[in-house]
Design an enzyme around this catalytic site. Structure first.
Site, PDB file in Angstrom:
ATOM      1  N   SER A 164      57.476-123.431  72.848  1.00 40.39           N
ATOM      2  CA  SER A 164      58.289-124.437  72.778  1.00 40.39           C
ATOM      3  C   SER A 164      57.542-125.265  73.963  1.00 40.39           C
ATOM      4  O   SER A 164      57.360-124.613  75.193  1.00 40.39           O
ATOM      5  CB  SER A 164      59.754-123.766  73.202  1.00 40.39           C
ATOM      6  OG  SER A 164      60.540-124.927  73.560  1.00 40.39           O
ATOM      7  N   GLY A 165      57.433-126.454  73.509  1.00 39.46           N
ATOM      8  CA  GLY A 165      57.046-127.562  74.699  1.00 39.46           C
ATOM      9  C   GLY A 165      55.547-127.802  74.362  1.00 39.46           C
ATOM     10  O   GLY A 165      54.775-128.529  75.409  1.00 39.46           O
ATOM     11  N   THR A 169      56.303-130.496  67.484  1.00 42.77           N
ATOM     12  CA  THR A 169      56.893-131.694  66.905  1.00 42.77           C
ATOM     13  C   THR A 169      56.294-132.845  66.652  1.00 42.77           C
ATOM     14  O   THR A 169      56.206-133.594  65.689  1.00 42.77           O
ATOM     15  CB  THR A 169      58.458-131.890  67.287  1.00 42.77           C
ATOM     16  OG1 THR A 169      58.991-130.458  67.583  1.00 42.77           O
ATOM     17  CG2 THR A 169      59.219-132.652  66.862  1.00 42.77           C
ATOM     18  N   ASN A 213      61.007-127.375  77.227  1.00 39.38           N
ATOM     19  CA  ASN A 213      60.467-128.363  76.567  1.00 39.38           C
ATOM     20  C   ASN A 213      61.663-129.613  76.358  1.00 39.38           C
ATOM     21  O   ASN A 213      63.024-128.845  76.268  1.00 39.38           O
ATOM     22  CB  ASN A 213      60.025-128.111  75.013  1.00 39.38           C
ATOM     23  CG  ASN A 213      59.831-129.453  74.168  1.00 39.38           C
ATOM     24  OD1 ASN A 213      59.544-130.408  75.033  1.00 39.38           O
ATOM     25  ND2 ASN A 213      59.264-129.190  73.124  1.00 39.38           N
ATOM     26  N   SER A 216      62.646-129.634  72.247  1.00 45.84           N
ATOM     27  CA  SER A 216      62.135-128.378  71.516  1.00 45.84           C
ATOM     28  C   SER A 216      62.718-128.232  70.219  1.00 45.84           C
ATOM     29  O   SER A 216      64.146-128.489  69.937  1.00 45.84           O
ATOM     30  CB  SER A 216      62.675-127.190  72.370  1.00 45.84           C
ATOM     31  OG  SER A 216      62.206-125.981  71.787  1.00 45.84           O
ATOM     32  N   SER A 217      62.079-128.115  69.113  1.00 43.79           N
ATOM     33  CA  SER A 217      62.778-127.741  67.751  1.00 43.79           C
ATOM     34  C   SER A 217      63.219-126.300  67.743  1.00 43.79           C
ATOM     35  O   SER A 217      62.544-125.491  67.959  1.00 43.79           O
ATOM     36  CB  SER A 217      61.612-127.884  66.680  1.00 43.79           C
ATOM     37  OG  SER A 217      61.292-129.312  66.839  1.00 43.79           O
ATOM     38  N   GLY A 442      56.321-120.717  67.793  1.00 40.93           N
ATOM     39  CA  GLY A 442      55.070-119.601  68.154  1.00 40.93           C
ATOM     40  C   GLY A 442      55.520-118.353  68.895  1.00 40.93           C
ATOM     41  O   GLY A 442      56.919-118.015  68.828  1.00 40.93           O
ATOM     42  N   GLU A 444      56.987-115.959  71.277  1.00 38.29           N
ATOM     43  CA  GLU A 444      57.963-116.252  72.181  1.00 38.29           C
ATOM     44  C   GLU A 444      57.993-114.796  73.091  1.00 38.29           C
ATOM     45  O   GLU A 444      58.634-113.706  72.234  1.00 38.29           O
ATOM     46  CB  GLU A 444      59.352-116.828  71.891  1.00 38.29           C
ATOM     47  CG  GLU A 444      59.116-118.219  71.343  1.00 38.29           C
ATOM     48  CD  GLU A 444      60.530-118.879  71.090  1.00 38.29           C
ATOM     49  OE1 GLU A 444      61.594-118.168  71.285  1.00 38.29           O
ATOM     50  OE2 GLU A 444      60.360-120.193  70.954  1.00 38.29           O
TER      51      GLU A 444
END
Length: 1651
Positions: A164-165, A169, A213, A216-217, A442, A444
């Site tokens: 994330s970040g 996206t 992020n 973040s998605s 990804g 985590e």
């Protein structure tokens, strides 16, 4: 030679470091087998000892400096973790390059900054290019996928993953944008626009701010973008995975809920949002838990507007959008519903009936408030077949409320995805292939990991397995293709970990089993895990924490590859708490039933029950309405375990894996460089952690397990020629030489292998060859140095000997010259003494003689002056005597003269009296008087008048004479007094002298008077001098002031000139900009017109295929040209709605034209019919019906009306049959009426013949111009057809330049002269329309486009020359002007000229585009230059990418570019196009060449070298020479090549010192700062003679660039689509005469007659 021998003194190695992970060190002593330690020197100057008891413990070696910053990690000599980390850090920090290849993987590092590398120009630069030739970029991956899809007709996938970040996206967004632009042929069609519009919607409802992020998605998505057979975008479909619904009701510290909630709150002041009763985000429980409401540089209100616009593009109506926003607002209000405990034990709860939030929630969703309040605090149970209502405790009610909120949001998310898929669905047919873009989370790892992290990491395990197997498959394919004797490469598989999760009795099976238990809990599930996977059957990837009984540890396969190539799994601890609830995702049925009964259609649709089989079909791969959770009611549903979140996620993941395995994958791994979100800050710990988890190091490990270094034989021979023997003339000799020498260089045959086209090396062997090459070059350098030093010593000795002899010669000469100088000085002294003595004696003699002569002169002067005074006195006395005597004589003469005059007067008076008396006597006789004076009365009166006049004149003369006499007397008296005074003075002088006393007194007075006069004269002289000096000062000041004023005036004039020049330049710039915008709009209009024609043809074809029936054979599907046919001389129907409701017949509709001329005056019956069917009358009801203003409608041309009618006809496809039947009936009726009218027409024509032959009414006709061409009205269509539309290409090109325009203009002038203005206007309009049609017909022919460009320009110039407006047009003097108003025709001709010019450039640019970059950057015009330097690994092809086949054709060279330019120049020259217009065209083309070449160079590392700079400069000089040889350099064409010239100079100049930096920046004044820095960073030496650009030099250049500060906007790539506005020069055409035109018979226009 073994790899161990590379550990020599001076070599670089990597050692572990706790802060930087890896640091480099230099070996101080060469390694020996008996050594236990390796002595190293660190970067900070400290020495360190590294344990090396065995060769396996040696630290990893560093790569050569020349490979630093390599754009492909697999090209490194040593493949290991520190080399990868260092290379990424160098590219990211030193070169600002965020993209790097690692085999088939693109590593993308998030810069946390806006970079100018995603513009339209960059897309154009990557489009159609081989990704191995360009710098790493996300566009290169998208281009590779697109080209592979179109070439192999196989589906592709682009897998984007990362933390994330890390920028997943954004990468997915840019990938979709590139595919949309390329798939849409650079046009934003509806499909591409809808695909891009889905991004802001999904970001709004699926993205949120986290601690890592800001955007973040919180879900995974897979977008399939469909393409047709020709590569055009065909539609799209989206699948989503595992939405984080828990974020709706809970956010951690410094995090936010989904963006859409804050966007709605920020827009609460809008009028349409007031009904939602929203407040600030701080006032809602679901948005204020994170505490951090705002995001820097983020405007939630503007983002909502973007979201609404995207919904509109996708076809979601505004009222549906408001319904969606209403549901979202209701979720916020639901979170504020206050649930209170009603008893001490807390086993009951209730909601206050007056709760405002519940009332707003119920009103917004259209449900009953009391029922919802009741079922939020109660639930229904089935006990023994009976239904019981049980109250819930306060905590249970809060959980039920949050579950309802999550379920509502999940259903709304699913509905939105389904709505997007419906809008993105292909409108016709099915796509032939697709490219899938997977944006998924990804690996985590947090401090507390729960069910979401478990699912995410499970998905990453599956993707990692697919990735490993794909990389292994590609590696083995390479070996098979090269026919290598290879053994199977072993790699660590993560199948055991995947089996632990999804296998039989795995974690998911046990979780689903525990969810089916009546009293299942997280603790029971944890105990089952321990029993199954630790006690009874221990699993190597599972273990129990020591200090916890409610958690478990999984050993994930994290791809952490160390330098000893051992896999280190990552231990992740998961907390079991909440796993069951999140897996079941339970929601009670009663609140759902209330929502199903909602008054809102959208709310009821969200919660409607679907059949079980419709789940997948309704969502297009996503979860259906029940997919987000299971409903719990009194009775437990059958097979409820299939509805768990884990089961559904496993199924969707298996479906995704199947899709990915059926496609060709392309991998993008996004890396987050730091956790602070700082731009260009690299944290090695975080980076290496992600590299170990994303598969990058596994790619390197698999590659290193085989033969990672691969060279073609030609590249190997060029690089290591110094190690080989002999010369190679062809490919076979190169292959033989490599096979012969390589075993001698590397004795171990296991370290290399020969393939068909390449030679393969094990890891480290390239570094060994580099060392051997360096040693060979060093030995050769020593030999060369010895010879050079000996030659220099001999040269120095000869120079010293020559210098000694020269010094001796000069010394002897100096001594001789000194002796001669002494002798000269002695002789000179004697001469000087002699001469001095002679001069002294002579000077004394001259002084005495001068004194004697002076005394004599003064004496003689005194005597002479005395004689002179005496002579003057004597002469004065004589003169006085003469004057007095003369005056006395004159006085006596005057008295005598006066006496004589008096006597004469007396005598004459006496005679006159006598005569008077005699006359009086005669006058007394009347008769005599009458006889004498008969008839003289009148004369007498005249004489009397004359006498009176003369008397008056005499009186005036007398008065004048009297005044003159008085003046003369006064003057005479004054002279007399002066004479008397002078006589008295003279008498006083001549009188005897008085006594001495009086004389002395007078002398004293005279002396005093003289002194006084002298003093006065002195004073006056001083005053005069003072005044003179003052005057001089004033004059000087005046001159200075005048000079200052002159300079000031000049400065003012200069300022005025500069201001005028500046304002003029600004006005010219504004004019050019307006002209460019207008021409751009015209180009866009032409494109849209062509697109409309294509759509119309497609619609008509569809209409014909759908409703085909037999019609009249004369009916045509396509529209006819607007020029009238010969068979319809006077009938013109309007193509518009009809008052009678019945359209005309198909035959009439085919023949008529809205722009045709009116009928002849001899057809009154048809005139009435034409007036009844006139366009004005028929267009009025259409305009009233469509709401179109007549003023705007009048500006529409006939062609536009025809297009509009076609569009209306296509839109009304349902009435086609009825219209056809009505047209057939109307055709029959009109044919019958036409037969009856023919007889009437003939009769009336005969009756009206005398009137027709009668002279017309007087009309102011200009002078009759001779030599025109006469065209009958019935031949106009034939003339336009033979001369424009149907002319053959070979015939047209053989005509003289501008012949068609000359003929058409002479015909139009004759029509204008004959007084038929409407016919002339219609003829000119039809001519312009026909030229447009001809231009479209020959849209791919340069010669024909140039021909019609010339004719359009000439015709426009002729109209301007004969314009009736007297605007001072040059060349219009003495010419007969046109009487018709053809201003609109002239405007249309101007637009036609621009259209032809743009079409000509588009054709040439389309032919130039594929050959510009190969010819300008890659062609080796200077033979042997590139082959003289060895190619490094940067120029080798990237692993996993197949180069595009060239088809065996020769590569383009500068000759190809010049050939295309020559074609254009030849076409323009044959048509005698003005030179100024040709200069503008070639200026545009040279700009395109320079922009395309520079943009490609800025994105390619292999062409940024010294040798390529020489090639580029030579290619540019060839182009410049061609332009000069064709006299095209004056229009700015050469100046547009300046950026490319300066780029070539930048590649060639020195790049070491501060002076080089200053000179470099001063030289490259056209390039921007970003371009200069980018080229310097891309500069790559291709031989040992060159050096890389150091960081210190880059910093120096940046400092100089900051001082330059020229104010130019930052620009990395040039705008290759920029179009310069064209200006058509007006050249007065010569006089036209019909006899001068040579019209060939092949045109078949012999029906024209000379007037």
């Amino acid at each position: 030679m073994a790899t161990v021998e590379l550990y020599t003194k001076g070599a670089t190695v990597w050692i572990p470091d706790p802060d930087c992970v890896w640091v480099s060190a230099q070996i101080l002593e060469s390694y020996r087998a008996e050594d236990k330690h390796l002595l190293l020197l660190l970067n900070d100057g400290r020495e360190a000892r590294c344990p090396a008891a065995s060769p396996g413990e040696l630290p990893p070696l560093g790569n050569p400096d020349i490979l630093e910053g390599e754009n492909d990690l697999t090209a490194l000599s040593f493949l290991h973790e520190p080399a990868v980390l260092h290379n990424l850090r160098v590219r990211f920090l030193d070169y600002n390059s965020i993209y790097t290849y690692c085999g088939i993987v693109l590593v993308a590092i998030n810069p946390y900054d806006q970079l100018p590398i995603y513009g339209k120009e960059v897309i154009d630069a990557y489009s159609g290019q081989d990704m191995t030739d360009m710098e790493p970029h996300i566009f290169a991956v998208a281009e590779e996928a697109y080209c592979t899809m179109t070439r192999e007709e196989k589906n592709q996938s682009i897998i984007i993953s990362g933390e994330s970040g890390s920028g997943k996206t954004v990468s997915a967004k840019f990938t979709m944008r590139y595919l949309a632009v390329v798939g849409g042929a650079s046009e934003q069609t509806s499909v591409e626009e809808r695909v891009l519009a889905s991004n802001p919607i999904m970001e709004s409802i699926g993205n949120a701010k986290t601690t890592r992020n800001d955007n973040s998605s919180r879900f995974g998505k897979y977008i399939e973008i469909g393409f047709g057979g020709k590569g055009e975008m065909f539609g799209a479909n989206m699948r989503t995975y595992l939405l984080e619904k828990s974020r709706v009701v809970f956010q951690a510290s410094s995090e936010r809920n989904y963006h859409v909630f804050y966007q709605l709150c920020a827009s609460r002041a809008l009028p349409e949002m007031r009904a939602l009763r929203l407040d600030a985000p701080e006032q809602f429980r679901y948005t204020n838990q994170g505490g951090d409401i705002d995001i820097p540089d983020n405007d939630d209100m503007a983002n909502l507007e973007c979201t609404r616009n995207a919904f509109t593009i996708l076809g979601v109506q505004p009222h549906q959008q408001m319904e969606l926003f209403t549901i979202l607002a209701a979720v916020l209000h639901l979170g504020n519903v206050n649930i209170q405990a009603s008893s001490r034990g807390g086993d009951r709860s209730y909601i206050d009936p007056a709760d405002r939030s519940l009332a707003v929630f119920s009103k917004l969703l259209g449900v009953d408030g009391p029922q919802m309040a009741h079922w939020l605090c109660h639930r229904r149970l089935a006990v023994g077949g009976e239904m019981l209502v049980k109250p819930m405790a306060g905590q249970q009610a809060l959980e039920a409320r949050d579950a309802l909120a999550k379920h509502i949001y999940g259903q709304l998310f699913t509905w939105t995805v389904h709505r997007l898929n419906s809008a993105l669905h292909a409108p016709r047919g099915r796509p032939k292939s697709f490219i899938g873009v997977l944006d998924i989370y990804g690996f985590e790892t947090f401090d507390r990991n729960s069910f979401e992290q478990f699912c995410i990491n499970y998905a990453n395990e599956k993707l990692q397995q697919q990735f490993n197997r794909h990389v292994f498959h590609l590696e083995q394919e390479e070996y098979v293709r090269e026919e290598l004797a290879w053994s199977r490469i072993e790699f660590s598989d993560n199948q055991p970990c995947i089996g632990l999760i999804e296998g039989h009795l795995g974690l998911l099976d046990l979780l689903d089993e525990e969810c089916r238990m009546p009293k299942g809990s997280d603790e029971n599930w944890a105990r089952k895990l321990y029993d199954q996977h630790q006690s009874s059957n221990p699993h190597p990837h599972f273990c129990k924490p020591r200090m916890s009984n409610s958690a478990f540890i999984l050993l994930h396969f994290a791809d952490a590859v160390s330098h000893v190539r051992t896999v280190r799994p990552r231990n992740v601890q998961y907390e079991c708490g909440g796993f069951l609830d999140k897996n079941k995702d339970t929601i009670f049925e009663e609140p759902i039933n209330i929502l199903r009964a909602s008054q809102s259609e959208l709310v009821a649709e969200l919660f409607q029950q679907l059949p079980p089989g419709d789940s997948e079909s309704q969502s297009g791969g996503t979860s259906s309405s029940l997919a987000n959770g299971s409903l719990r009611s009194g009775k437990r549903g059958h097979k409820e375990h299939k509805l768990t979140v884990g089961f559904q996620f496993r199924q969707s993941l298996q479906l995704l894996m199947g899709t990915l395995n059926s496609t060709t994958p392309h991998y993008v791994r996004c890396i987050k460089p730091n956790d602070l979100k700082e731009p260009f800050v690299f944290d090695p710990k975080r980076a290496v952690q992600q590299l170990r988890a994303c598969g990058v190091l596994e790619t390197i490990r698999i590659s290193a397990a085989g033969y990672p270094s691969r060279w073609t034989y030609e590249e190997f021979f060029n690089r290591y020629r110094v190690l080989l023997r002999g010369e190679a003339q062809n490919q076979e000799q190169v292959l033989a030489s490599c096979r012969r020498v390589l075993p001698q260089l590397i004795p171990d045959p296991e370290q290399y292998c020969f393939g068909k086209t390449k030679v393969f090396f094990r890891a480290g062997q390239v570094a060994l060859l580099e060392r051997l090459r360096a040693e060979r070059l060093r030995r050769a350098g020593v030999v060369i140095q010895s010879w050079v030093r000996g030659w220099l010593a001999r040269l120095r000795y000869s120079r010293v000997r020559w210098a000694a002899r020269t010094i001796q010669r000069y010394c002897r000469g100096a001594l001789a010259r000194r002796l001669a100088l002494t002798l000269r000085y002695t002789r000179a002294a004697l001469v000087i003494q002699k001469t001095y003595r002679m001069v002294a004696v002579r000077q004394l003699f001259l002084t005495i003689r001068h004194a004697a002569l002076t005394i004599q002169a003064f004496t003689r002067g005194t005597l002479a002056r005395r004689r002179l005074r005496e002579e003057r006195a004597e002469r004065a006395a004589v003169m006085l005597q003469a004057r007095v005597r003369g005056w006395l004589a004159r006085c006596a003469y005057g008295r005598v003269r006066w006496a004589v005059v008096l006597t004469q007067c007396c005598v004459r008076r006496r005679a006159a009296r006598r005569q008077l008396l005699k006359l009086k006597a005669e006058a007394r006789s009347v008769e005599k008087y009458r006889q004498l004076n008969k008839g003289m009365e009148v004369k007498l009166m005249q004489l009397q008048l004359r006498a009176d006049q003369e008397a008056r004149e005499s009186a005036s003369l007398k008065e004048t004479l009297h005044s003159e006499r008085e003046a003369h007397g006064a003057e005479l008296e004054a002279l007399r007094r002066a004479v008397l005074k002078l006589e008295k003075q003279n008498e006083k002088r001549e009188a005897p002298k008085p006594p001495a006393a009086i004389s002395e007194k007078e002398l004293e007075e005279r002396r005093r008077a003289e002194e006084k006069a002298a003093q006065e004269i002195l004073r006056l002289t001083q005053e005069k001098q003072a005044l003179q000096s003052e005057r001089d000062v004033l004059v000087k000041e005046k001159e200075e002031l005048s000079l200052g004023l002159h300079k000031l005036k000049e400065a003012q004039d200069e300022c005025v000139r500069q201001a005028v020049s500046r304002s003029g330049g600004e006005l010219r710039a504004e004019l050019d900009e307006e002209r460019r915008k207008y021409q751009g709009l015209l180009r866009e209009f032409t494109r849209l017109e062509q697109r409309y024609d294509n759509l119309r043809e497609m619609s008509l074809l569809t209409e014909r295929t759908k409703a085909h029936r037999r019609t009249d054979s004369t009916q045509s599907l396509g529209p006819e040209p607007s020029s009238p046919g010969p068979s319809s001389p006077c009938v013109s129907f309007a193509a518009s709605p009809f008052p009678s409701g019945v359209p005309p017949s198909p035959e009439t509709d085919r023949r008529v034209s809205v722009t045709g001329p009116p009928g002849p005056p001899g057809c009154p019956g048809l005139d009435r019919m034409c007036s009844a069917w006139s366009p004005e009358r028929l267009m009025d009801p259409l305009m009233e019906r469509m709401g179109v203003a007549r003023a705007s409608a009048m500006r529409m041309t006939g062609e536009d009306l025809g297009h509009a009618y076609d569009a209306v006809r296509v839109a009304n496809k349902s009435d086609v049959r009825e219209l056809l039947e009505a047209q057939e009936l109307e055709c029959v009726r009109l044919r019958r009426e036409l037969k009856e009218l023919r007889a009437t027409v003939t009769l009336r024509r005969l009756l009206a013949q005398p009137e027709v032959l009668a002279p017309p009414a007087p009309h102011p006709t200009p002078q009759d111009p001779r030599g025109l061409l006469k065209c009958r009205k019935r031949d106009e269509a034939k003339l336009i057809k033979n001369l424009i539309t149907d002319v053959r290409v070979d015939s047209a090109l053989s005509l003289p330049a501008g012949l068609a325009a000359s003929v058409l203009f002479m015909c139009a002038r004759h029509m204008d002269y004959s007084g038929d203005h409407s016919r002339a206007h219609a003829f000119c309009s039809n001519t312009v329309t026909a030229m447009k049609a001809a231009l479209k017909k020959h849209s791919s022919d340069v010669n024909m486009t140039a021909l019609w460009l010339k004719n359009a320009c000439l015709l426009n110039d002729l109209f301007m020359q004969h314009s009736p407006k007297k605007d001072g047009t040059p060349g219009s003097e003495g010419r007969v002007p046109l009487t018709s108003d053809l201003s609109d025709v002239s405007h249309a001709l101007s637009n036609l000229c621009i259209q032809a010019y743009q079409q000509l450039l588009s054709l040439t640019e389309a032919r130039l585009h594929p050959i510009i970059v190969p010819a300008m950057l890659e062609s080796e015009t200077i033979a042997g230059l590139s082959s003289s330097v060895g190619k490094m690994s940067a120029s080798r092809k990237r692993a996993g990418s197949e180069p595009k086949a060239m088809g065996g054709a020769d590569p383009p060279t500068m000759a190809s570019v010049l050939r295309e330019l020559g074609v254009l120049h030849g076409a323009l020259s044959r048509q005698a196009v003005p030179l100024a217009l040709m200069e503008q065209a070639f200026r545009q083309l040279t700009y395109v060449i320079a922009a395309s070449s520079l943009n490609s160079l800025l994105l390619r590392k292999d062409v940024c070298c010294w040798s390529r700079g020489i090639q580029i400069r030579y290619n540019v000089s060839v182009l410049e020479e061609w332009l000069r040889s064709h006299n095209l350099q004056a229009g700015g064409a050469v100046a547009e090549l300046e950026p490319l010239i300066q780029t070539a100079q930048l590649l060639q100049v020195g790049k070491k010192t501060e002076a080089d930096a200053e000179s470099l920046v001063e030289t490259c004044n056209v390039l921007s700062s970003q371009q200069i820095v980018k080229i310097l960073k891309l500069y790559t030496p291709h031989s040992d003679l060159e050096e890389k650009v150091t960081l210190n030099f880059l910093r120096s250049v940046l400092g100089v660039l900051k001082r330059r500060s020229d104010g130019r906007p930052p620009q990395l790539v040039m705008d290759a689509g920029h179009v310069f506005p064209v200006t058509f020069p007006y050249l007065p055409p010569p006089d036209l005469h019909a006899d001068q035109l040579d019209i060939p018979d092949s045109l078949k226009i012999s029906f024209l007659h000379r007037a």
